[in-house]
Design an enzyme around this catalytic site. Structure first.
Site, short mmCIF file in Angstrom:
data_model
loop_
_atom_site.label_atom_id
_atom_site.label_comp_id
_atom_site.label_asym_id
_atom_site.label_seq_id
_atom_site.Cartn_x
_atom_site.Cartn_y
_atom_site.Cartn_z
N ASN A 31 10.27 -11.20 -10.75
CA ASN A 31 9.74 -10.67 -9.49
C ASN A 31 8.25 -10.44 -9.68
OD1 ASN A 31 10.73 -9.53 -6.80
ND2 ASN A 31 9.32 -7.95 -7.54
N SER A 128 23.75 -16.95 4.65
CA SER A 128 24.07 -15.91 5.62
C SER A 128 25.11 -14.95 5.08
CB SER A 128 24.62 -16.52 6.91
OG SER A 128 25.01 -15.48 7.79
N GLY A 129 24.96 -13.71 5.51
CA GLY A 129 25.97 -12.71 5.12
C GLY A 129 25.38 -11.38 4.73
N LYS A 182 21.13 -23.02 9.61
CA LYS A 182 21.06 -21.55 9.50
C LYS A 182 20.32 -20.97 10.70
CE LYS A 182 21.43 -17.40 7.89
NZ LYS A 182 20.41 -16.51 8.21
N HIS A 185 22.69 -20.93 13.52
CA HIS A 185 23.64 -19.83 13.24
C HIS A 185 23.04 -18.52 13.76
CE1 HIS A 185 24.67 -16.29 10.82
NE2 HIS A 185 25.88 -16.79 10.70
N ASN A 186 21.79 -18.31 13.46
CA ASN A 186 21.16 -17.05 13.88
C ASN A 186 20.97 -16.99 15.40
OD1 ASN A 186 21.08 -16.55 11.16
ND2 ASN A 186 19.08 -15.61 11.22
N GLU A 189 24.15 -15.98 16.61
CA GLU A 189 24.29 -14.56 16.23
C GLU A 189 23.59 -13.67 17.27
OE1 GLU A 189 23.14 -13.63 12.04
OE2 GLU A 189 21.72 -12.22 12.90
N HIS A 454 6.58 -39.33 41.95
CA HIS A 454 7.28 -39.53 40.68
C HIS A 454 8.49 -40.45 40.81
CE1 HIS A 454 4.77 -36.77 38.54
NE2 HIS A 454 4.96 -35.82 39.46
C1 6PG Z 1 22.45 -13.56 8.23
C2 6PG Z 1 21.48 -12.86 9.11
C3 6PG Z 1 20.22 -12.66 8.37
C4 6PG Z 1 19.34 -11.62 9.00
C5 6PG Z 1 18.30 -12.21 9.87
C6 6PG Z 1 18.34 -11.84 11.32
O1 6PG Z 1 22.91 -14.62 8.66
O2 6PG Z 1 22.74 -13.06 7.16
O3 6PG Z 1 21.21 -13.59 10.27
O4 6PG Z 1 19.63 -13.88 8.16
O5 6PG Z 1 19.95 -10.54 9.48
O6 6PG Z 1 17.15 -11.81 9.24
O7 6PG Z 1 17.37 -10.94 11.53
P1 6PG Z 1 16.63 -10.52 12.84
O8 6PG Z 1 17.67 -9.90 13.69
O9 6PG Z 1 15.68 -9.53 12.29
O10 6PG Z 1 15.95 -11.69 13.42
#
Ligand code: 6PG
Length: 475
Positions: A31, A128-129, A182, A185-186, A189, A454
């Site tokens: 790190n 994700s997770g 991903k 996916h978000n 979400e 057009h």
């Molecule tokens: C996941 C989540 C993860 C995270 C994002 C969303 O799949 O594990 O989506 O990637 O929670 O950062 O965050 P925001 O809500 O801040 O955009």
């Protein structure tokens, strides 16, 4: 010697390193702020024996058996470029960098080119997770060349979540494919979360339900078709009490949502691809509006707050809650149909050949949107191969037919009472479009032809470029 390296011991990085160590891999860790390495090692318990703390990137490189795979888990954006360049300086040709952060896939495509030109493999890996997932099994979406994937497949499958014994990790396609999946996916979400929040709005502001009552409803829904991680944690959030005040925690949390970018990117990509993803877009916009608190408070003063009580507009309590559950299911079908349509179009445009059945499969466990619904989607994709739109195949068509009326009633009840429901309303509009054989775009085409010549197509003749009888005078 270590099997793999990991740079970036934040929450996700630390947990991913522990996960790999637990699965029997020796992991060299580093790190930038080195005090974090000590804290990490002190908290690693017995897993510390499979972790090699490295104060410098040079030490890290020396600790890994070549050809070296190194996971980078730092903040998305320029830190990936900075850390990547720093690490690469100590690596040799044939080594591999794996970006496990939430990168924008355009950046990943650029990085693949840059690092490949220097003789490295670069993998863009969506994970994700959250914290729990990283530690005990996330869903992992990998973008890599076949040979690069083969080199790390075993470790990635080993650390991933399992659904009925099947690993929730897979190769999505080359370069940015993993990070793109991903991102979508978000986006889904965001849509899922927003629709749940809108239903919560009906319960709180329309029905005057208490958080405890709502927690029970979500717990019950979590036994039905909506069973999912997000429904489960919604119940838990509603049930929790603030240790300082003893009040329901949810009442103390400020109503302004944060966002880090992935939801917005999914809406931008959908727009760029020309795929309507209106539920996702609405969810992103709703977060933006929530964040404009001053604007909202000023507006409430100016226009007066809406009288949001919906009373028994949706029937008695049990009927109303049933309607809300069905509205959520209908909205979910529309949102996922949009998300998968974006994936499908991107796959075509980018020549990725995204395995959509596999996408649904690896989202069944480990990730934030995991649910029984994804098992349903995965079964449909596995059975049908290619799907034009999720709404148009069973069992989703049947479910939509059964729930559409309640989505309409819930959205109407909310809108009549001034309860904002942008995501559910857009889900409904999407459904309504999906069954409208004749839209009103004939008028738009007339307007476009009127002011810009057009041209349009006709319903009664083949060909295009027809014009209307309007006078094309100056102005
Ligand atoms: C996941 C989540 C993860 C995270 C994002 C969303 O799949 O594990 O989506 O990637 O929670 O950062 O965050 P925001 O809500 O801040 O955009």
């Amino acid at each position: 010697m270590a099997d793999i390296g990991l740079v970036g011991l934040g929450v996700m990085g630390s947990n991913l390193a522990l996960n790999m160590a637990e699965k029997g891999y020796t992991v060299a860790v580093h790190n930038r702020t080195t005090s974090k390495i000590d804290t990490f090692m002190q908290n690693a318990g017995p897993l510390a024996e499979r972790l090699v703390p490295c104060k410098t990137v040079g030490e890290l490189a020396a600790a890994i058996t070549p050809p070296r795979p190194v996971v980078i888990m730092v903040k998305a954006g320029s830190p990936v470029d900075e850390e990547g360049a720093k690490i690469a300086a100590d690596l040799a040709r044939g080594d591999m960098l794996i970006d496990a952060g939430n990168a924008n896939f355009h950046d990943t495509q650029r990085r693949v080119k840059e690092f490949t030109a220097q003789g490295f493999d670069f993998i863009g890996m969506g994970v994700s997770g959250g914290e729990e997932g990283a530690r005990h099994g996330p869903s992992i979406m990998v973008g890599a060349s076949e040979p690069a994937w083969k080199r790390v497949e075993k470790i990635i499958l080993d650390i991933s979540a399992k659904f009925d014994g099947e690993p929730c990790a897979a190769l999505m396609g080359p370069d940015g494919a993993g990070h793109f999946v991903k991102t979508i996916h978000n986006g889904i979400e965001y849509a899922d979360m927003q629709m749940i929040a809108e239903v919560y709005g009906i319960m709180r502001d329309g029905l005057g339900m208490s958080p405890e009552e709502m927690a029970d409803v979500f717990a019950k829904w979590n036994e039905g078709r909506l069973k999912s991680y997000l429904i489960e944690i919604t119940g838990k959030v509603l049930e929790a009490k603030d240790p300082d005040t003893g009040k329901p925690m949810v009442e103390i949390i400020l109503d302004t949502a944060g966002q880090k970018g992935t939801g917005r990117w999914s809406a931008i990509e959908a727009q760029d691809l020309g795929v309507p993803a209106t539920v996702i877009e609405a969810a992103v916009a709703a977060r933006g509006l929530s964040a404009q608190r001053e604007f909202r408070l000023a507006g409430e003063k100016l226009f007066g707050a809406a009288d949001t009580a919906i009373g028994d507009a949706l029937g008695d309590r049990a009927t109303t809650l049933d309607a809300l559950e069905q509205a959520l299911l209908a909205g979910k079908i529309a949102a996922y149909a949009q998300g998968f349509a974006v994936l499908s179009k991107a796959s075509e445009e980018q020549n990725w050949n995204l395995p959509l059945a596999t996408v649904a499969k690896i989202w069944r466990a480990g990730c934030i949107i995991r649910s029984v619904f994804l098992d349903d989607i995965s079964r449909s994709y596995s059975a049908s191969g290619s799907i034009e739109n999720l709404m148009m195949i069973e069992p989703f068509t049947g479910w939509l037919k059964a729930t559409e009326a309640n989505l309409r009633k819930v959205v109407s009840a909310g809108l009549l009472k001034g309860i904002p429901m942008p995501a559910l309303a857009n889900a409904l509009a999407y459904f309504d479009y999906a069954r409208t054989g004749r839209t009103t775009a004939n008028l738009l085409q007339g307007q476009r032809d009127f002011f810009g010549a057009h041209g349009f197509e006709r319903t009664d003749k083949d060909g295009e470029g027809f014009h209307g009888p309007w006078a094309m005078g100056p102005g």
